[in-house]
Write a protein that holds these residues in place. Structure first.
Motif, mmCIF file in Angstrom:
data_model
loop_
_atom_site.group_PDB
_atom_site.id
_atom_site.type_symbol
_atom_site.label_atom_id
_atom_site.label_comp_id
_atom_site.label_asym_id
_atom_site.label_seq_id
_atom_site.Cartn_x
_atom_site.Cartn_y
_atom_site.Cartn_z
ATOM 1 N N SER A 71 0.844 -1.201 0.000
ATOM 2 C CA SER A 71 0.000 0.000 0.000
ATOM 3 C C SER A 71 0.873 1.242 0.000
ATOM 4 C CB SER A 71 -0.917 0.020 1.222
ATOM 5 O OG SER A 71 -1.786 1.142 1.190
ATOM 6 N N SER A 109 1.110 -0.275 15.369
ATOM 7 C CA SER A 109 0.560 -0.837 16.604
ATOM 8 C C SER A 109 1.106 -2.244 16.829
ATOM 9 C CB SER A 109 -0.972 -0.852 16.551
ATOM 10 O OG SER A 109 -1.433 -1.675 15.493
ATOM 11 N N ASP A 149 -0.257 -5.017 17.473
ATOM 12 C CA ASP A 149 -0.981 -6.090 16.790
ATOM 13 C C ASP A 149 -0.898 -5.962 15.269
ATOM 14 O OD1 ASP A 149 -2.614 -3.902 16.348
ATOM 15 O OD2 ASP A 149 -4.235 -4.605 17.648
ATOM 16 N N LEU A 196 -2.374 -3.907 13.329
ATOM 17 C CA LEU A 196 -3.637 -3.543 12.688
ATOM 18 C C LEU A 196 -3.653 -2.097 12.191
ATOM 19 C CD1 LEU A 196 -6.234 -5.270 15.069
ATOM 20 C CD2 LEU A 196 -5.261 -6.121 12.911
ATOM 21 N N PHE A 197 -2.802 -1.249 12.787
ATOM 22 C CA PHE A 197 -2.837 0.163 12.419
ATOM 23 C C PHE A 197 -1.422 0.713 12.237
ATOM 24 C CE2 PHE A 197 -6.693 -0.608 14.909
ATOM 25 C CZ PHE A 197 -7.664 -0.184 14.010
ATOM 26 N N ASP A 229 -5.730 1.891 8.497
ATOM 27 C CA ASP A 229 -6.149 0.542 8.861
ATOM 28 C C ASP A 229 -5.476 -0.448 7.904
ATOM 29 O OD1 ASP A 229 -7.379 -1.798 9.572
ATOM 30 O OD2 ASP A 229 -9.433 -1.064 9.364
ATOM 31 N N THR A 230 -4.656 -1.347 8.444
ATOM 32 C CA THR A 230 -3.926 -2.294 7.588
ATOM 33 C C THR A 230 -4.700 -3.575 7.311
ATOM 34 O OG1 THR A 230 -2.831 -3.421 9.441
ATOM 35 C CG2 THR A 230 -1.763 -1.443 8.557
ATOM 36 N N GLN A 231 -5.859 -3.769 7.925
ATOM 37 C CA GLN A 231 -6.564 -5.042 7.789
ATOM 38 C C GLN A 231 -7.032 -5.302 6.364
ATOM 39 O OE1 GLN A 231 -9.184 -5.938 11.433
ATOM 40 N NE2 GLN A 231 -8.853 -3.726 11.602
ATOM 41 N N GLY A 232 -7.311 -4.245 5.638
ATOM 42 C CA GLY A 232 -7.791 -4.426 4.275
ATOM 43 C C GLY A 232 -6.699 -4.421 3.226
ATOM 44 N N SER A 236 -3.616 -6.387 3.521
ATOM 45 C CA SER A 236 -2.624 -7.390 3.896
ATOM 46 C C SER A 236 -2.300 -8.354 2.773
ATOM 47 C CB SER A 236 -3.109 -8.184 5.115
ATOM 48 O OG SER A 236 -4.353 -8.810 4.831
ATOM 49 N N ASN A 253 -11.977 2.822 18.166
ATOM 50 C CA ASN A 253 -12.320 2.811 16.751
ATOM 51 C C ASN A 253 -11.618 4.013 16.102
ATOM 52 O OD1 ASN A 253 -13.389 2.680 14.201
ATOM 53 N ND2 ASN A 253 -15.536 2.615 14.861
#
Length: 442
Positions: free
Chosen positions: A105, A119, A121, A123-124, A138-141, A143, A193
């Motif tokens: 990204s 973070s 975990d 995630l961010f 937000d890294t969840q989308g 990966s 959030n």
């Protein structure tokens, strides 16, 4: 004809020196060096150079120049190191998957980026720009292997036009800590959030009398949430209970290293702390100083909440003033780099010199005391000649070139962070010439 409103500093902004940076994978799987716009990565597990795959490389070709301007921040994810982030003056934040070293990204910032954090975990990703705004991604989308470009960060907090110099998540990711050029350390509650929630200020850590240059965490059984350590242009390292903003101890590292405090004469200053790196248990802290040819090792007694000087490790065989430090949690190596971009009078467009200190752990404190130096020879460092060839760009660097780089390093950090004062007419001229102002009128 030259414009009278432009001074030498304005004319040289495009060639401003950028100090070299180093980052080490938490499990010591790889090591990365950034100097200028170059990002160089070496795979320590397989003993080979890494080929970077950029999401912008439509023709499939790869280059170390994955950024268009100087890189100002690099970071591995704290736990498993599956993510790596690079960012800088080209206003791009690149997120990399370290399993393939593909850029997954590219996030576009409105201003130049000065600091990044991931973070615990993974995630961010947070990044800060030179106007003092902190953004979250937000890294969840993102990966997967398919790279995405032109992503945007979500602003979550601001330091109101003060350059943010360092950004860290607390070990449990409950807080995001931001330090700035105006002597402040701000502790904010990271929203549950973060893409939609508002942050709350937990505390301020106030006491430094110059810009705060770097942050790190130490933690043990007595403080599982961690204690914060900070380095500054005031030539001190300070220990904080960041949850309440309490200053626990101050170590005047500049004075301890043999540098006299300023006597008040104009132009004289104390050496700035340029970087900090702590062992996993927090008992040992390495300190890089603006004018110190080597590093200082501090002992941190977490139970007693104190800092004390353990040893100065001098590097006398060649001029070496570290600009950045890094260490993995599973190995007892401290990686150091000295380097600058745009070094005048050299055939090298950018220069980096890498050194490694062994025994960087609590169990080896006695060993560090017994020996004059614990620096590894080039032939003994992990990766040996191959890692030096990749990270430095060349195996051998002439001593005269190193001396020139050392002189540039002495002033590079302070010049980046001290405030520049301009008369009213020059401020207005600079505003009209800002890239973001130009873009708005197109």
């Amino acid at each position: 004809m030259e414009d009278p409103n432009i001074d030498d500093g304005d004319q040289n902004r495009e060639t401003e020196i950028a100090p070299a940076l180093i980052a080490v994978h938490p499990a010591h799987q790889s090591v990365a060096v950034a100097v200028g716009s170059d990002l160089r990565v070496f795979n320590l597990q397989e003993g080979c150079a890494v080929t970077l795959g950029d999401s912008d490389d439509l023709d499939g070709k790869s280059s170390t120049n994955v950024h268009k301007d100087s890189i100002r921040a690099i970071r591995y994810g704290a736990n498993n190191g599956t993510l790596f982030v690079s960012a800088g003056d080209d206003k791009l934040v690149k997120i990399w998957a370290t399993t393939t070293w593909r850029c997954i990204s590219t996030v576009v910032s409105e201003k130049k980026v000065s600091a990044v954090a991931i973070s615990s975990d993974g995630l961010f990703v947070c990044f800060a720009d030179k106007f003092g705004v902190v953004y979250v991604v937000d890294t969840q989308g993102i990966s997967g292997e398919q790279g995405s470009t032109n992503e945007k960060g979500i602003p979550i907090l601001s330091h109101y036009c003060s350059i943010i110099t360092s950004l860290e998540f607390s070990p449990d990711s409950r807080f995001i800590i931001s330090a700035d050029r105006d002597f402040k350390i701000r502790v904010s509650v990271f929203p549950k959030n973060p893409l939609h929630g508002a942050h709350e200020i937990q505390s301020f850590c106030l006491g430094h009398t110059e810009f705060v240059s770097c942050l790190a965490f130490v933690f043990g059984q007595d403080y599982p949430q961690g204690l914060l350590i900070s380095g500054s242009g005031d030539s001190t390292v300070r220990l904080w209970d960041f949850t309440c903003g309490a200053l626990l101890d101050t170590c005047a590292v500049g004075t301890e290293a043999g540098y006299l405090e300023t006597d008040g004469k104009e132009g004289e200053c104390r050496p700035a702390v340029t970087d900090l790196c702590a062992t996993k248990d927090g008992s040992l802290v390495a300190v890089a100083l603006q004018s110190l040819p080597g590093i200082m090792l501090l002992s941190c007694d977490i139970s007693a909440r104190t800092l004390s000087v353990l040893k100065v490790v001098s590097i006398s065989e060649d001029p070496f003033i570290p600009t950045s430090l890094g260490s993995g949690s599973l190995k007892q190596f401290l990686w150091m780099v000295m380097g600058v971009s745009s070094l005048q009078g050299s055939d090298l467009a950018s220069l980096a010199r890498v050194r490694v200190l062994s025994g960087f752990s609590k169990s080896n404190i006695a060993t560090l005391e017994e020996h004059k130096a614990s620096l590894l020879d080039d032939k003994d460092i992990p990766g040996r000649e191959l890692v030096l060839q990749k990270l430095q760009g060349t195996l051998s660097i002439e001593k005269e070139v190193l001396s020139s780089a050392a002189e540039a390093v002495k002033t590079a950090m302070r010049n980046l962070l001290i405030k520049k004062h301009y008369p009213v007419e020059k401020r207005e001229y600079r505003k009209r010439g800002r890239n973001d102002r130009k873009n708005k009128h197109r």
